[in-house]
Design a protein around this motif. Structure first.
Motif, PDB file in Angstrom:
ATOM      1  N   VAL A  29      -2.229 -28.815   0.837  1.00  0.00           N
ATOM      2  CA  VAL A  29      -3.252 -28.077   1.780  1.00  0.00           C
ATOM      3  C   VAL A  29      -3.776 -28.484   2.899  1.00  0.00           C
ATOM      4  CG1 VAL A  29      -3.865 -26.418  -0.264  1.00  0.00           C
ATOM      5  CG2 VAL A  29      -5.169 -28.638   0.282  1.00  0.00           C
ATOM      6  N   THR A  30      -4.298 -28.057   4.064  1.00  0.00           N
ATOM      7  CA  THR A  30      -5.106 -28.600   4.899  1.00  0.00           C
ATOM      8  C   THR A  30      -6.515 -29.009   4.652  1.00  0.00           C
ATOM      9  OG1 THR A  30      -3.487 -27.935   6.605  1.00  0.00           O
ATOM     10  CG2 THR A  30      -5.389 -28.640   7.337  1.00  0.00           C
ATOM     11  N   GLU A  31      -7.091 -30.038   4.641  1.00  0.00           N
ATOM     12  CA  GLU A  31      -8.305 -30.456   4.279  1.00  0.00           C
ATOM     13  C   GLU A  31      -8.963 -30.708   5.675  1.00  0.00           C
ATOM     14  OE1 GLU A  31     -10.247 -32.001   0.733  1.00  0.00           O
ATOM     15  OE2 GLU A  31     -10.477 -33.632   1.936  1.00  0.00           O
ATOM     16  N   ILE A  32     -10.060 -29.975   6.062  1.00  0.00           N
ATOM     17  CA  ILE A  32     -10.885 -30.328   7.522  1.00  0.00           C
ATOM     18  C   ILE A  32     -12.013 -31.066   6.930  1.00  0.00           C
ATOM     19  CG2 ILE A  32     -11.666 -29.364   9.495  1.00  0.00           C
ATOM     20  CD1 ILE A  32      -9.746 -27.032   9.204  1.00  0.00           C
ATOM     21  N   SER A  33     -12.525 -32.279   7.723  1.00  0.00           N
ATOM     22  CA  SER A  33     -13.468 -32.848   7.450  1.00  0.00           C
ATOM     23  C   SER A  33     -14.381 -33.000   8.966  1.00  0.00           C
ATOM     24  CB  SER A  33     -13.338 -34.502   7.181  1.00  0.00           C
ATOM     25  OG  SER A  33     -12.823 -34.408   6.046  1.00  0.00           O
ATOM     26  N   LYS A  34     -15.499 -32.641   8.975  1.00  0.00           N
ATOM     27  CA  LYS A  34     -16.274 -32.436  10.187  1.00  0.00           C
ATOM     28  C   LYS A  34     -17.552 -33.396  10.211  1.00  0.00           C
ATOM     29  CE  LYS A  34     -15.517 -27.821  12.179  1.00  0.00           C
ATOM     30  NZ  LYS A  34     -16.075 -26.622  12.571  1.00  0.00           N
TER      31      LYS A  34
END
Length: 358
Positions: A29-34
């Protein structure tokens, strides 16, 4: 020239939708960190004809670290970005996105729009890359007239990583997660409902009901207290001096659940750190140190130095505060805190001088 360099960082994580799949499925899965970074700068800095200043360093977890630079020339005001690759930088899967805007202290934008910059992972420089450039003359005229307070530069860095969730949907791992959550819920219920409590903790006129087996398991201080024939053990009563009850309540919640209420460190990190040090809660102490270092400013630098100068100092915080003072001494010495320290001849000021010249 006085420089104000203050930064505040928040990290937001979210993951893509996970469909219903068989128990033995191991999806990627793609994990997005902001990472949201707020940098406060004195307006007077922009009055200088040509100069530059760097922001505090901020992190995107273990993947990379960033520093912003504000550069003023005769023609333009430029914001540049510097990248430091972290241990797991290679795991970043997509281009890095950066959005930047300049605002007043109320958060209102002082220039028409937010700038979005997209970096290819392979092309991003290890030097400084331009991310925002403004015509100095246009920026300083009509809309800026009368605004002489501090400026805020808001920066959001978004990175994406591919994560293989091995056994994420397996019944075994799901059961482990449910069991862990159940244990934390039950421990919190013990704390909130006083279920089977066997010790009273008297803090500033408030009584907290605890369980000596849990307190002893988490703190060496409580372990020593309850494993010997002390007055506390015989009377099932512990008097705790010089601790704010609200602070102790959050520390007690951490002892039971490993968590604190939302916003606790923003409000009372200094107090929590002191209690964590007193009861040998090393992980909590480390979390407090990290939080305070990220939020260090000219206004609170002296307070944090005073904290670090106590008998059992937070060494990482102490080093960071001393370094901050060395770099921005003029700003720190212009604060009310410095004036108060001079008037009261605070005892730790002698140790501060020793630290600065060590």
């Amino acid at each position: 020239m006085n420089e104000m360099v203050v930064g505040r960082v928040t990290l937001i994580k979210k993951s893509t939708f996970r469909p219903s799949l068989p128990d033995d499925w191991s999806p990627t899965v793609t994990e997005i960190s902001k990472t949201n970074f707020e940098w406060n700068i004195q307006f007077a800095f922009l009055d200088n004809p040509t100069t530059s200043i760097k922001s505090p360093r901020f992190l995107s977890e273990v993947y990379c670290a960033w520093t912003l630079s504000l550069r003023v020339t005769n023609l333009s005001i430029d914001i540049l970005l510097h990248l430091e690759r972290g241990a797991q930088y290679s795991e970043i899967a997509k281009p890095i996105q950066l959005s930047t805007r300049i605002a007043n202290k109320k958060g209102e934008s002082l220039y028409p729009s937010e700038k979005l910059t997209v970096f290819s992972n392979d092309l991003i420089s290890s030097d400084e890359d331009m991310v925002y450039s403004i015509d100095k003359h246009d920026f300083m005229k009509s809309k800026f007239n009368g605004i002489r307070d501090n400026l805020n530069i808001y920066c959001t860095v978004e990175i994406s990583t591919l994560k293989t969730k091995l056994g994420f949907y397996s019944s075994k791992d799901s059961s482990d997660i449910r069991r862990s959550q159940l244990i934390l819920t039950q421990l919190e219920e013990f704390l909130e409902n006083k279920t089977l409590s066997d010790v009273n903790l008297n803090v500033g006129g408030r009584v907290f009901h605890g369980h000596n087996i849990i307190l002893a398991a988490r703190s060496k201080v409580f372990a020593a207290m309850f494993n010997h024939e002390t007055a506390e053990k015989l009377l099932n009563n512990v008097d705790i001096q010089d601790v704010d009850p609200d602070v102790f309540q959050e520390v007690l919640r951490y002892v039971y659940t490993g968590q604190m209420s939302s916003g606790t460190l923003d409000k009372m990190a200094v107090g929590v750190l002191a209690v964590a040090d007193k009861y040998f809660l090393d992980q909590l102490k480390a979390e407090c140190e990290s939080h305070l270092m990220k939020r260090m400013s000219a206004d609170n630098c002296l307070e944090l130095l005073a904290l670090a100068a106590q008998p059992h100092p937070a060494m990482h915080l102490k080093k960071y505060a001393v370094d901050y003072f060395r770099r921005f001494a003029s700003l720190v010495m212009a604060t009310d805190g410095w004036k108060k320290a001079k008037e009261e001849k605070l005892i730790w000021s002698c140790e501060l001088i020793e630290m600065l010249f060590a």
